[in-house]
Structure formats: C-alpha cells, structure tokens
Design a protein around this motif. Sequence first.
Motif, PDB file in Angstrom:
ATOM      1  N   ASN A  92      24.736 -27.929  -3.979  1.00 51.78           N
ATOM      2  CA  ASN A  92      25.299 -27.222  -3.502  1.00 51.78           C
ATOM      3  C   ASN A  92      27.111 -26.956  -3.597  1.00 51.78           C
ATOM      4  O   ASN A  92      27.472 -26.923  -4.416  1.00 51.78           O
ATOM      5  CB  ASN A  92      25.536 -26.438  -2.035  1.00 51.78           C
ATOM      6  N   ASN A  93      27.172 -28.820  -3.392  1.00 56.80           N
ATOM      7  CA  ASN A  93      28.231 -29.146  -3.574  1.00 56.80           C
ATOM      8  C   ASN A  93      29.175 -30.548  -4.415  1.00 56.80           C
ATOM      9  O   ASN A  93      29.615 -30.928  -4.915  1.00 56.80           O
ATOM     10  CB  ASN A  93      28.910 -29.558  -1.860  1.00 56.80           C
ATOM     11  N   ASN A  94      27.805 -30.924  -5.074  1.00 53.55           N
ATOM     12  CA  ASN A  94      28.182 -32.612  -5.627  1.00 53.55           C
ATOM     13  C   ASN A  94      27.521 -32.116  -6.670  1.00 53.55           C
ATOM     14  O   ASN A  94      26.869 -32.865  -7.760  1.00 53.55           O
ATOM     15  CB  ASN A  94      26.877 -33.761  -4.803  1.00 53.55           C
ATOM     16  N   TYR A  95      28.777 -31.080  -7.875  1.00 48.82           N
ATOM     17  CA  TYR A  95      28.929 -31.144  -9.001  1.00 48.82           C
ATOM     18  C   TYR A  95      27.237 -31.094  -9.785  1.00 48.82           C
ATOM     19  O   TYR A  95      26.364 -31.710 -10.230  1.00 48.82           O
ATOM     20  CB  TYR A  95      28.731 -32.237  -9.879  1.00 48.82           C
ATOM     21  N   MET A  96      26.737 -29.938  -9.711  1.00 41.25           N
ATOM     22  CA  MET A  96      25.907 -29.228 -11.137  1.00 41.25           C
ATOM     23  C   MET A  96      26.362 -27.811 -11.257  1.00 41.25           C
ATOM     24  O   MET A  96      26.629 -26.887 -10.976  1.00 41.25           O
ATOM     25  CB  MET A  96      24.330 -28.670 -10.125  1.00 41.25           C
ATOM     26  N   ASN A  97      26.572 -28.141 -12.569  1.00 39.72           N
ATOM     27  CA  ASN A  97      27.308 -27.430 -13.531  1.00 39.72           C
ATOM     28  C   ASN A  97      26.228 -25.945 -13.913  1.00 39.72           C
ATOM     29  O   ASN A  97      25.287 -26.441 -14.948  1.00 39.72           O
ATOM     30  CB  ASN A  97      28.047 -27.210 -14.738  1.00 39.72           C
ATOM     31  N   THR A  98      26.037 -25.212 -13.459  1.00 43.72           N
ATOM     32  CA  THR A  98      24.480 -23.997 -14.290  1.00 43.72           C
ATOM     33  C   THR A  98      25.137 -22.711 -14.672  1.00 43.72           C
ATOM     34  O   THR A  98      24.283 -21.801 -15.354  1.00 43.72           O
ATOM     35  CB  THR A  98      23.950 -23.986 -13.103  1.00 43.72           C
ATOM     36  N   GLU A  99      26.210 -22.635 -15.181  1.00 41.63           N
ATOM     37  CA  GLU A  99      27.777 -21.247 -15.333  1.00 41.63           C
ATOM     38  C   GLU A  99      27.973 -21.424 -16.598  1.00 41.63           C
ATOM     39  O   GLU A  99      27.063 -20.335 -17.235  1.00 41.63           O
ATOM     40  CB  GLU A  99      28.355 -21.333 -14.903  1.00 41.63           C
ATOM     41  N   SER A 100      28.014 -22.558 -17.533  1.00 36.39           N
ATOM     42  CA  SER A 100      27.951 -22.322 -18.589  1.00 36.39           C
ATOM     43  C   SER A 100      27.980 -24.529 -19.194  1.00 36.39           C
ATOM     44  O   SER A 100      27.402 -24.860 -19.007  1.00 36.39           O
ATOM     45  CB  SER A 100      29.721 -22.109 -19.036  1.00 36.39           C
ATOM     46  N   GLY A 101      27.763 -23.857 -20.392  1.00 39.43           N
ATOM     47  CA  GLY A 101      27.747 -25.487 -21.469  1.00 39.43           C
ATOM     48  C   GLY A 101      26.614 -25.677 -21.871  1.00 39.43           C
ATOM     49  O   GLY A 101      25.735 -25.264 -21.544  1.00 39.43           O
ATOM     50  N   ALA A 102      26.231 -26.284 -22.383  1.00 36.99           N
ATOM     51  CA  ALA A 102      24.967 -27.051 -23.358  1.00 36.99           C
ATOM     52  C   ALA A 102      23.886 -27.071 -22.939  1.00 36.99           C
ATOM     53  O   ALA A 102      23.262 -27.280 -22.659  1.00 36.99           O
ATOM     54  CB  ALA A 102      24.794 -28.588 -23.982  1.00 36.99           C
ATOM     55  N   TYR A 103      23.821 -27.867 -21.120  1.00 42.57           N
ATOM     56  CA  TYR A 103      22.779 -27.999 -19.818  1.00 42.57           C
ATOM     57  C   TYR A 103      22.364 -26.884 -19.352  1.00 42.57           C
ATOM     58  O   TYR A 103      22.164 -26.858 -18.177  1.00 42.57           O
ATOM     59  CB  TYR A 103      23.184 -29.644 -20.047  1.00 42.57           C
ATOM     60  N   ALA A 104      23.660 -25.972 -19.283  1.00 41.56           N
ATOM     61  CA  ALA A 104      23.785 -24.812 -17.640  1.00 41.56           C
ATOM     62  C   ALA A 104      22.588 -24.148 -17.611  1.00 41.56           C
ATOM     63  O   ALA A 104      21.599 -24.363 -16.361  1.00 41.56           O
ATOM     64  CB  ALA A 104      24.651 -24.000 -18.453  1.00 41.56           C
ATOM     65  N   SER A 105      21.801 -24.091 -18.384  1.00 36.63           N
ATOM     66  CA  SER A 105      19.963 -23.671 -18.712  1.00 36.63           C
ATOM     67  C   SER A 105      19.504 -24.616 -18.149  1.00 36.63           C
ATOM     68  O   SER A 105      18.499 -24.159 -17.178  1.00 36.63           O
ATOM     69  CB  SER A 105      20.053 -22.970 -19.954  1.00 36.63           C
ATOM     70  N   MET A 106      19.095 -25.656 -19.130  1.00 29.37           N
ATOM     71  CA  MET A 106      18.448 -26.858 -17.553  1.00 29.37           C
ATOM     72  C   MET A 106      18.904 -26.981 -16.722  1.00 29.37           C
ATOM     73  O   MET A 106      17.775 -27.331 -15.439  1.00 29.37           O
ATOM     74  CB  MET A 106      18.479 -27.830 -18.841  1.00 29.37           C
TER      75      MET A 106
END
Length: 274
Positions: free
Chosen positions: A189-203
């Motif tokens: 939740n706090n240490n960088y995990m981008n699930t919202e946008s970008g090339a890797y969001a789905s993964m």
Amino acid sequence: MRKVIWITGATSGFGMAAALKLLRGTDHQICVSGRRTELLDILVKEGAFAYPLDVTDPEQVHEIRMNIENDLGDIDAVLVNAGYGLYGPIEEVPGEAMIRQFEVNVFGAVETIRSVLSSMRKNGSGRIVITSSSAAHVSSAGMGYYAATKHSIKAIGTALRQEVKSHGIDVVMIEPGIVNTPFGTVALNNNYMNTESGAYASMMKELKQYMLKAFTRAPSTEETRDTMVRALIGEKVKPVYRTTTGSFGLSYLSKLLPAAAYDFVIREGIKRLK
C-alpha cells in the motif's frame, strides 16, 4: 549466562515479536532499535532498553553500538532485522525509492554488522543473526529491487560466515517465505506499486491481488519468531534456517527448473491465487 542482545527493526513484525519473546521468557538484556519511538516505548514497558535509530545513518549506527556497550557491556548477539519491501516494475520505480531500498536493506544491515565485529572478535565470541528471505534465492516481476537486496544479503552473510568463523563468531541467516505480518500490507500500500496507469498497470494490479491473498493465507510469525530467538541464544545453531514451507519450495524451484519453465510457474501461480 546473561547476554546483551541488540535487535534492529524492533518496532514491528519479526523484530518486535522476537523482542517480546525474549523479554517475557528470559532474563537477557534486550536492546531495541527502530525509527518509531512510540513503538519502542511498548518494548520499554516490557523491560527493554530503547535506542532510536535510522540504520541508513552510519555514524548513528556506530554511536548506538557504543551507547549500548557503555550502558550494558559488550553486545553478545545482534538481530539484524531492519528492512522493508518495495514493489514495482524495474523501469518505473523512482530512483530515490530504489536507492532507499538498498540503503535500508543492504547498507544499513552491513553497517550494523560492521559496528559489532570489533568487540566480538576481541572477545572471541558473538552471534550475528540476519533476517533474509526466500527472495534471496528467487525473483519475480514487480519484486526485482526487493529481491536484489536479499540476494545481496545472502552473498554478504555467506562471505561473513566464512570470514569470522575462526574468531568464534556465528553468522545465521533466517529465510522466511511469505508470513502474515504488517510488512506485506505496508509494502503493497505504501512502497510504490502503480496499478492505475502505464505499461505495467495491469500486471501490477494482478500481482497486488495475488500478494494480498497470499499474505492473508500465510502462516503467522510464531515459527520465524521462535527460530530467531533460538538463533540468538541457542548453544548450537545452523548457518541458515528456512522457516516456512514456501521458502523451501521456491529455492528448489529456482535451482531445478530452466529459466523459461520457472517464469511459467510463477506466472501461473499468480493467476491461480489472485
């Protein structure tokens, strides 16, 4: 014999659990370090000696070690436990976050170890217990930087064990797999995990769902905590303890399977548990 034991990263997870077990079940002098003083106060109420510390400050690490020795005597055993998880794609994790991961998990651990070695060598005895992980043997998408720090710790701990054996110092590495502690949810939740946008969001969204479920189903801290305590105060110890079933399985998979097969197993495992 009453020992002076120093535990870093004592404000949560394994560090706090091991400290409480020692405080409630032994008469050893337990010194605890961490950045959150309000959580150290919980351990002080149980009889611990608190030394607030940010392990990324080398001068402070050595100052705390000297303060402990001045207050209580030479350190007999140290649990090198300060660390955290950082999850995200290699391309996207911000540079400062990547550097911070290594500063805490690797350089902070090394400085803690280096600070106690001189007096342990002088005394011809000592115990250095290092919190590692099954990630020391494997890696996967989204966890490359965290796994890299644990690979580093394994290499450092192995070399150190060989270097200090003749000086009467034991080096022990604890390698748990996934365990149900606040470590996982804080990291996710706090240490960088981008699930919202970008090339890797789905993964990354898929990985986060998998990890949250895995942490929920994971064993509690007791086995790893008890192993840490035995490693700190037991008469005879092994160089490495793997404290969960998953830590055994992953390390063997990485050694036995070809790279393409390993990648397939990891991908399929994530899909099935998410």
